[in-house]
Motif scaffolding. Sequence first.
Motif, PDB file in Angstrom:
ATOM      1  N   UNK A  72       0.859  -1.179   0.000  1.00 18.20           N
ATOM      2  CA  UNK A  72       0.000   0.000   0.000  1.00 18.20           C
ATOM      3  C   UNK A  72       0.897   1.231   0.000  1.00 18.20           C
ATOM      4  N   UNK A  73       0.531   2.223  -0.824  1.00 21.65           N
ATOM      5  CA  UNK A  73       1.350   3.413  -0.963  1.00 21.65           C
ATOM      6  C   UNK A  73       0.457   4.653  -0.977  1.00 21.65           C
ATOM      7  N   UNK A  74       0.903   5.685  -0.279  1.00 23.51           N
ATOM      8  CA  UNK A  74       0.184   6.947  -0.243  1.00 23.51           C
ATOM      9  C   UNK A  74       0.324   7.667  -1.576  1.00 23.51           C
ATOM     10  N   UNK A  75      -0.786   8.159  -2.110  1.00 23.73           N
ATOM     11  CA  UNK A  75      -0.751   8.927  -3.353  1.00 23.73           C
ATOM     12  C   UNK A  75      -0.264  10.341  -3.080  1.00 23.73           C
ATOM     13  N   UNK A  76       0.223  11.000  -4.120  1.00 23.83           N
ATOM     14  CA  UNK A  76       0.757  12.354  -3.966  1.00 23.83           C
ATOM     15  C   UNK A  76      -0.323  13.363  -3.612  1.00 23.83           C
ATOM     16  N   UNK A  77      -1.602  13.015  -3.824  1.00 25.75           N
ATOM     17  CA  UNK A  77      -2.682  13.926  -3.439  1.00 25.75           C
ATOM     18  C   UNK A  77      -2.840  14.010  -1.922  1.00 25.75           C
ATOM     19  N   UNK A  78      -2.227  13.067  -1.195  1.00 25.49           N
ATOM     20  CA  UNK A  78      -2.320  13.048   0.259  1.00 25.49           C
ATOM     21  C   UNK A  78      -3.673  12.644   0.792  1.00 25.49           C
ATOM     22  N   UNK A  79      -4.577  12.272  -0.108  1.00 24.47           N
ATOM     23  CA  UNK A  79      -5.943  11.950   0.302  1.00 24.47           C
ATOM     24  C   UNK A  79      -6.331  10.496   0.024  1.00 24.47           C
ATOM     25  N   UNK A  80      -5.516   9.799  -0.763  1.00 26.70           N
ATOM     26  CA  UNK A  80      -5.846   8.423  -1.106  1.00 26.70           C
ATOM     27  C   UNK A  80      -4.633   7.519  -0.941  1.00 26.70           C
ATOM     28  N   UNK A  81      -4.920   6.236  -0.767  1.00 31.50           N
ATOM     29  CA  UNK A  81      -3.911   5.190  -0.677  1.00 31.50           C
ATOM     30  C   UNK A  81      -4.231   4.151  -1.736  1.00 31.50           C
ATOM     31  N   UNK A  82      -3.202   3.692  -2.439  1.00 32.03           N
ATOM     32  CA  UNK A  82      -3.379   2.637  -3.432  1.00 32.03           C
ATOM     33  C   UNK A  82      -2.818   1.345  -2.867  1.00 32.03           C
ATOM     34  N   UNK A  83      -3.624   0.287  -2.909  1.00 33.96           N
ATOM     35  CA  UNK A  83      -3.225  -1.018  -2.373  1.00 33.96           C
ATOM     36  C   UNK A  83      -3.443  -2.083  -3.421  1.00 33.96           C
ATOM     37  N   UNK A  84      -2.454  -2.980  -3.577  1.00 36.03           N
ATOM     38  CA  UNK A  84      -2.667  -4.097  -4.501  1.00 36.03           C
ATOM     39  C   UNK A  84      -3.023  -5.347  -3.703  1.00 36.03           C
ATOM     40  N   UNK A  85      -4.163  -5.901  -4.030  1.00 29.85           N
ATOM     41  CA  UNK A  85      -4.652  -7.119  -3.378  1.00 29.85           C
ATOM     42  C   UNK A  85      -4.316  -8.289  -4.295  1.00 29.85           C
ATOM     43  N   UNK A  86      -3.100  -8.763  -4.145  1.00 27.09           N
ATOM     44  CA  UNK A  86      -2.588  -9.836  -5.001  1.00 27.09           C
ATOM     45  C   UNK A  86      -3.437 -11.096  -4.898  1.00 27.09           C
ATOM     46  N   UNK A  87      -3.915 -11.398  -3.693  1.00 26.60           N
ATOM     47  CA  UNK A  87      -4.692 -12.619  -3.478  1.00 26.60           C
ATOM     48  C   UNK A  87      -6.016 -12.593  -4.223  1.00 26.60           C
ATOM     49  N   UNK A  88      -6.550 -11.373  -4.449  1.00 28.92           N
ATOM     50  CA  UNK A  88      -7.862 -11.250  -5.092  1.00 28.92           C
ATOM     51  C   UNK A  88      -7.791 -10.614  -6.476  1.00 28.92           C
ATOM     52  N   UNK A  89      -6.569 -10.388  -6.987  1.00 29.21           N
ATOM     53  CA  UNK A  89      -6.345  -9.961  -8.375  1.00 29.21           C
ATOM     54  C   UNK A  89      -6.885  -8.565  -8.683  1.00 29.21           C
ATOM     55  N   UNK A  90      -6.863  -7.677  -7.682  1.00 29.91           N
ATOM     56  CA  UNK A  90      -7.366  -6.319  -7.906  1.00 29.91           C
ATOM     57  C   UNK A  90      -6.429  -5.287  -7.282  1.00 29.91           C
ATOM     58  N   UNK A 118      -5.874  -8.953 -14.352  1.00 29.32           N
ATOM     59  CA  UNK A 118      -4.530  -9.059 -13.810  1.00 29.32           C
ATOM     60  C   UNK A 118      -4.276 -10.487 -13.360  1.00 29.32           C
ATOM     61  N   UNK A 119      -2.997 -10.800 -13.203  1.00 34.35           N
ATOM     62  CA  UNK A 119      -2.631 -12.116 -12.668  1.00 34.35           C
ATOM     63  C   UNK A 119      -1.468 -11.913 -11.693  1.00 34.35           C
ATOM     64  N   UNK A 120      -1.832 -11.866 -10.414  1.00 34.75           N
ATOM     65  CA  UNK A 120      -0.882 -11.665  -9.315  1.00 34.75           C
ATOM     66  C   UNK A 120      -0.270 -10.266  -9.375  1.00 34.75           C
ATOM     67  N   UNK A 121      -1.086  -9.230  -9.209  1.00 33.01           N
ATOM     68  CA  UNK A 121      -0.571  -7.863  -9.234  1.00 33.01           C
ATOM     69  C   UNK A 121       0.263  -7.556  -7.996  1.00 33.01           C
ATOM     70  N   UNK A 122       1.337  -6.817  -8.189  1.00 28.56           N
ATOM     71  CA  UNK A 122       2.243  -6.479  -7.089  1.00 28.56           C
ATOM     72  C   UNK A 122       2.722  -5.046  -7.245  1.00 28.56           C
TER      73      UNK A 122
END
Length: 324
Positions: A72-90, A118-122
Amino acid sequence: MSAGAPASSTAPPSSTAPPASPQSAGRFGLGLLIADRGNGRLLVVDSAKRILWQFPRAGSLPIGQRFSADDAFLASDGRTIVANDEAHQVIDRIDIASGKVIWQYGHYDAVGSAVGFLHTPDDAYPLANGDIVVADIRNCRILEVNLAKQIVRHWGTSGSCRGQPPSSFDNPNGDTPLADGGLLITEIGGSRVVRLGPTGKVVFDIHVPVRYPSDAQLDAKGNVLVVDYSSPGAILKVSPTGRVLWRYGPLTGPGRLDHPSLAIMLPDGTIALNDDFRSRVIVIDPRTNRIVWQYGTTDRGGRSAGRLFLPDGVDLIPLGTQLN
């Protein structure tokens, strides 16, 4: 990064402490974002080990979905976080204030290589322009996806899993964006780290002496910081020519690492990393090779206060970020 950790359903959040003041924020800025994969949650903790924010909570996820992000990584907007759910392909974009998923890419629980799959996004990193770049491991490609869910750039070719950058990559599991607009790509196959310039040209392509490289980063001098996702694991700093400059990898004792998957440089010169299978996030001082901070109880995974279970990602939350 890692694979095979159990997913977790949404659970009530544990109690949280009031936010730390800037004076007590310490080496992390405001706090450290931890992807606590085995517990199916994200936490922000400060240097005093107080929980400042966590996800998910009631109503956070689309109906019928569970959450098990490994980064999970904080976006530069400071208001959102992006997370990759590898187990669920999203990939999820999370609104910090509301704690809700407001955007998702991929088909939940379905793998594929067609558009939208996607297939195992990271390592889904948010970019300054709002796009997201992700290492699509088993499709052997890296994608840049915009907010309209269109692929605007890609590196590698789906189905071509050969280490021949920039046309093909061998199971890439890291795609760190660089200040010059390029990428630092980690390939599981061949244990290689590739730096691409902003136009996609190969700047360097080096072998790193680890069994399972994960999530390479670039330090301020242009050297590569990479972990060995193995047991015992290790952290290495390697020059752009492949020369090992520093290594931390005790074979026994409390300093031994067990499948670490991401290490990041901190402003004070120390290194934060998630030591997945020992259920902890630690900070190592490379000048002394000692652990100087820890969150989680070594080898005792759990969900109660101060515990983690298979933590798999870390990121810094700078001062001034609004968490509510």
